[in-house]
Design a protein around this motif. Structure first.
Motif, PDB file in Angstrom:
ATOM      1  N   UNK A  79     -22.989  -2.879  54.319  1.00 38.31           N
ATOM      2  CA  UNK A  79     -23.753  -3.999  53.780  1.00 38.31           C
ATOM      3  C   UNK A  79     -24.621  -3.490  52.640  1.00 38.31           C
ATOM      4  N   UNK A  80     -24.510  -4.085  51.467  1.00 34.49           N
ATOM      5  CA  UNK A  80     -25.256  -3.631  50.294  1.00 34.49           C
ATOM      6  C   UNK A  80     -26.461  -4.527  50.037  1.00 34.49           C
TER       7      UNK A  80
ATOM      8  N   UNK B 104     -28.114   4.888  56.630  1.00 34.01           N
ATOM      9  CA  UNK B 104     -28.721   4.466  55.378  1.00 34.01           C
ATOM     10  C   UNK B 104     -27.920   5.047  54.210  1.00 34.01           C
ATOM     11  N   UNK B 105     -27.650   4.220  53.202  1.00 30.98           N
ATOM     12  CA  UNK B 105     -26.911   4.657  52.015  1.00 30.98           C
ATOM     13  C   UNK B 105     -27.826   4.493  50.805  1.00 30.98           C
ATOM     14  N   UNK B 106     -28.157   5.607  50.159  1.00 31.66           N
ATOM     15  CA  UNK B 106     -29.017   5.574  48.972  1.00 31.66           C
ATOM     16  C   UNK B 106     -28.358   6.391  47.867  1.00 31.66           C
ATOM     17  N   UNK B 107     -28.041   5.757  46.752  1.00 28.01           N
ATOM     18  CA  UNK B 107     -27.510   6.451  45.580  1.00 28.01           C
ATOM     19  C   UNK B 107     -27.806   5.595  44.354  1.00 28.01           C
TER      20      UNK B 107
ATOM     21  N   UNK C  85     -26.535  -0.108  53.958  1.00 27.51           N
ATOM     22  CA  UNK C  85     -26.265   0.632  55.191  1.00 27.51           C
ATOM     23  C   UNK C  85     -24.862   0.338  55.700  1.00 27.51           C
ATOM     24  N   UNK C  86     -24.399   1.193  56.605  1.00 28.32           N
ATOM     25  CA  UNK C  86     -23.090   0.983  57.233  1.00 28.32           C
ATOM     26  C   UNK C  86     -22.049   1.970  56.737  1.00 28.32           C
ATOM     27  N   UNK C  87     -20.815   1.736  57.167  1.00 26.97           N
ATOM     28  CA  UNK C  87     -19.702   2.636  56.883  1.00 26.97           C
ATOM     29  C   UNK C  87     -18.646   1.934  56.029  1.00 26.97           C
ATOM     30  N   UNK C  88     -18.142   2.623  55.026  1.00 24.29           N
ATOM     31  CA  UNK C  88     -16.989   2.088  54.300  1.00 24.29           C
ATOM     32  C   UNK C  88     -15.728   2.228  55.150  1.00 24.29           C
TER      33      UNK C  88
END
Length: 208
Positions: free
Chosen positions: A47-48, A68-71, A138-141
């Motif tokens: 989820x973005x 958590x995805x941070x880039x 967050x989450x998984x591709x």
């Protein structure tokens, strides 16, 4: 918007070694995915840019959804809310807080009093404001394999007993179904152990 199943019909057919009716496979996978999500309290699906308001008041703020995805394409935005005054303070990572995993740690309470240590001035230093608005991804591709395994196992059990029968007898043939398949496949102790690493504790979210 409904979340997609955590495994595909092709995965299910490969696990069963046979073809499965498309509608039945979809239903079984959706039911299995819902149980996994409910137990782990995680969506898993990527989820973005989700925005949520969390309860602060402590030095560490744990973001509810993981990982958590941070880039560069998925920034992390953290804003402290003052409540009745309507004043907001945008926090900067490395200056106002540090990040480790899904935990954001605010300030250092033993430093000299400055705005960077806490806001507003009359609040205890080094802790988050009572409410914090966070926008994060967050989450998984790709869903982890062990999670997919549990979903496929539950879906297979759903398909093995779609009418929720305790037993069936035809002439000399009889079959008793496992208790976990009655009323919809349930997570077993083994399933829960496999999912333990993904499960998060309950948390409080303030509706935005």
């Amino acid at each position: 918007m409904a979340l997609p199943p955590l495994a595909t019909a092709a995965d299910l057919e490969a696990a069963l070694g046979r073809a499965v009716d498309t509608a039945q496979a979809d239903l079984a996978l959706r039911r299995a995915s819902a149980r996994v999500r409910r137990y782990t309290r995680q969506n898993f699906t990527f989820t973005a840019g989700e925005t949520t308001v969390l309860r602060g008041g402590e030095r560490v703020l744990a973001l509810p959804a993981r990982p958590l995805v941070v880039d560069a394409s998925h920034p992390l935005t953290v804003v402290e809310l003052s409540g009745m005054t309507g004043i907001e303070f945008a926090c900067t990572e490395g200056r106002d807080f540090t990040r480790l995993g899904n935990e954001l740690t605010r300030g250092e309470p033993w430093y000299q009093p400055t705005r960077l240590m806490g806001w507003p001035w009359n609040r205890p230093l080094g802790v988050w404001a009572p409410q914090v608005r966070v926008t994060y991804s967050h989450g998984y591709t790709e869903v982890p394999d062990d999670v997919v395994d549990v979903v496929l196992d539950l879906a297979a059990m759903n398909l093995s007993n779609p009418e929720n029968l305790r037993s069936v007898s035809i002439d000399d043939y009889s079959r008793t179904f496992a208790a976990e398949t009655i009323g919809g496949a349930r997570l077993s102790a083994s399933h829960k152990e496999d999912l333990r690493a993904y499960r998060r504790s309950a948390f409080t979210v303030v509706p935005s």
